[in-house]
Design a protein around this motif. Structure first.
Motif, short mmCIF file in Angstrom:
data_model
loop_
_atom_site.label_atom_id
_atom_site.label_comp_id
_atom_site.label_asym_id
_atom_site.label_seq_id
_atom_site.Cartn_x
_atom_site.Cartn_y
_atom_site.Cartn_z
N LEU A 1 10.49 13.50 44.35
CA LEU A 1 9.17 13.54 45.01
C LEU A 1 9.29 13.62 46.67
CD1 LEU A 1 6.19 12.96 45.08
CD2 LEU A 1 6.72 10.60 45.56
N TRP B 1 12.00 9.16 39.44
CA TRP B 1 12.00 9.48 37.99
C TRP B 1 13.61 9.13 37.37
CZ3 TRP B 1 9.73 14.78 36.42
CH2 TRP B 1 8.34 15.13 37.17
N GLY B 2 13.58 8.81 36.37
CA GLY B 2 15.00 8.64 35.68
C GLY B 2 15.76 9.98 35.30
N GLN B 3 16.94 10.07 34.85
CA GLN B 3 17.76 11.23 34.67
C GLN B 3 17.37 12.12 33.60
OE1 GLN B 3 19.92 12.80 36.93
NE2 GLN B 3 18.83 11.12 38.08
N TYR C 1 7.51 22.17 42.97
CA TYR C 1 6.25 21.99 42.03
C TYR C 1 5.43 21.26 42.83
CZ TYR C 1 9.55 23.35 38.17
OH TYR C 1 10.22 24.03 37.52
N LEU D 1 6.72 21.62 33.55
CA LEU D 1 6.79 20.36 33.51
C LEU D 1 5.13 20.05 32.88
CD1 LEU D 1 7.99 19.75 37.08
CD2 LEU D 1 8.98 18.66 34.99
N GLN E 1 13.10 20.31 42.81
CA GLN E 1 14.00 20.12 41.92
C GLN E 1 15.25 21.32 42.02
OE1 GLN E 1 12.81 21.12 37.80
NE2 GLN E 1 14.21 19.58 37.09
N TYR F 1 11.35 12.30 30.85
CA TYR F 1 11.65 11.56 31.94
C TYR F 1 10.64 10.67 31.97
CZ TYR F 1 14.12 15.78 33.98
OH TYR F 1 14.97 16.71 34.24
N GLN G 1 19.18 18.83 38.24
CA GLN G 1 18.84 17.39 39.03
C GLN G 1 17.35 17.15 38.50
OE1 GLN G 1 19.69 17.04 43.08
NE2 GLN G 1 21.72 17.95 43.01
N THR G 2 17.08 16.17 38.63
CA THR G 2 15.64 15.62 38.30
C THR G 2 14.65 15.79 39.56
OG1 THR G 2 16.33 13.47 37.06
CG2 THR G 2 14.20 13.31 38.05
N PRO G 3 13.36 16.12 39.14
CA PRO G 3 12.66 16.44 40.47
C PRO G 3 12.24 15.29 41.32
CG PRO G 3 11.70 17.27 38.18
CD PRO G 3 12.84 16.43 37.88
N TYR H 1 7.04 18.24 44.61
CA TYR H 1 8.31 17.85 44.22
C TYR H 1 9.24 19.09 44.48
CZ TYR H 1 6.17 14.16 41.43
OH TYR H 1 5.29 13.14 41.08
N PHE I 1 4.11 7.92 40.26
CA PHE I 1 4.56 9.45 40.27
C PHE I 1 5.89 9.75 41.23
CE2 PHE I 1 0.84 8.85 42.90
CZ PHE I 1 1.29 9.57 44.03
N GLY I 2 6.45 8.59 41.25
CA GLY I 2 7.63 8.73 42.61
C GLY I 2 8.77 8.65 41.61
#
Lengths: 107, 113
Positions: free
Chosen positions: A46, B103-105, A87, B45, A38, B95, A42-44, A36, B100-101
């Protein structure tokens, strides 16, 4: 619990150069490994799953390799938008576990 | 486009409860495993919980086992996380994730007196 160890913690690279990030598992995770990216605030996102499969929309300059317990993410020619924290995640055994991250910064 | 929108976070006292929701769209919710993942500055995480497509298989991190409950309503395309007996160390951004793809905010949960 499988422990994921990333190295280095920080990687200083000039734009256009190649970056190699490593991820080691405390036991084999076969090929169940994801990467990932990041950016701050921001959100991680993929990048790679199943060790080497790029997610939808991910540029070809990102490539993943490895198997068992040793994995790598290579960014072939760093662009300005690639400076971020990366990550790894193993999803072979529950609990799924992340590495602590590698920060790729501008040299 | 895949969308995941979390809600329900906020400030809660230690020992309190919260229920997080994740409303999804843009994919066939009932065919995907769904997860909750949290992030803290100090611990990084952590994959908190995962539920399979039917809801028949569920896993929890040891840190939340017995206190959190994941569930889903496939008729509403919505994922939930019931969090009880909250502790200061549960403070994090939570989240929702499609497999595992995507994700939300995220939604911020703060446990503090």
């Amino acid at each position: 619990e499988i422990v994921m160890t990333q190295s280095p913690a920080t990687l200083s690279v000039s734009p256009g150069e190649r970056a190699t990030l490593s991820c080691r598992a405390s036991q084999s995770v076969t090929s169940d490994l994801a990467w990932y990216q990041q950016k701050p605030g921001q959100t991680p996102r993929l990048l790679i799953h199943d060790t080497s499969t790029r997610a939808t929309g991910i540029p070809a300059r990102f490539s993943g390799s490895g198997s068992g317990a040793e994995f790598s993410l290579v960014i072939s020619s760093l662009q300005s938008e690639d400076f971020a924290v990366y990550y790894c995640l193993q999803y072979n055994n529950w609990p799924w576990t992340f590495g602590q991250g590698t920060k790729v910064e501008v040299k | 486009d895949v969308q995941l929108v979390e809600s329900g976070g906020g400030l809660v006292q230690p020992g309190g409860s919260l229920r997080l929701s994740c409303v999804t769209s843009g994919f066939t919710f009932s065919t995907y495993a769904m997860s909750w993942v949290r992030q803290t500055p100090g611990k990084g995480l952590e994959w908190v919980s995962v539920i399979n497509d039917s809801g028949g298989s569920i896993y929890y991190a040891d840190s939340v086992q017995g206190r959190f409950a994941i569930s889903r309503d496939n008729s509403k395309n919505t994922l939930y996380l019931q969090m009880n007996s909250l502790r200061a160390e549960d403070t994090a951004v939570y989240y929702c994730a499609k497999s595992f793809g995507s994700w939300g905010q995220g939604t911020l949960v703060t446990v503090s007196s």
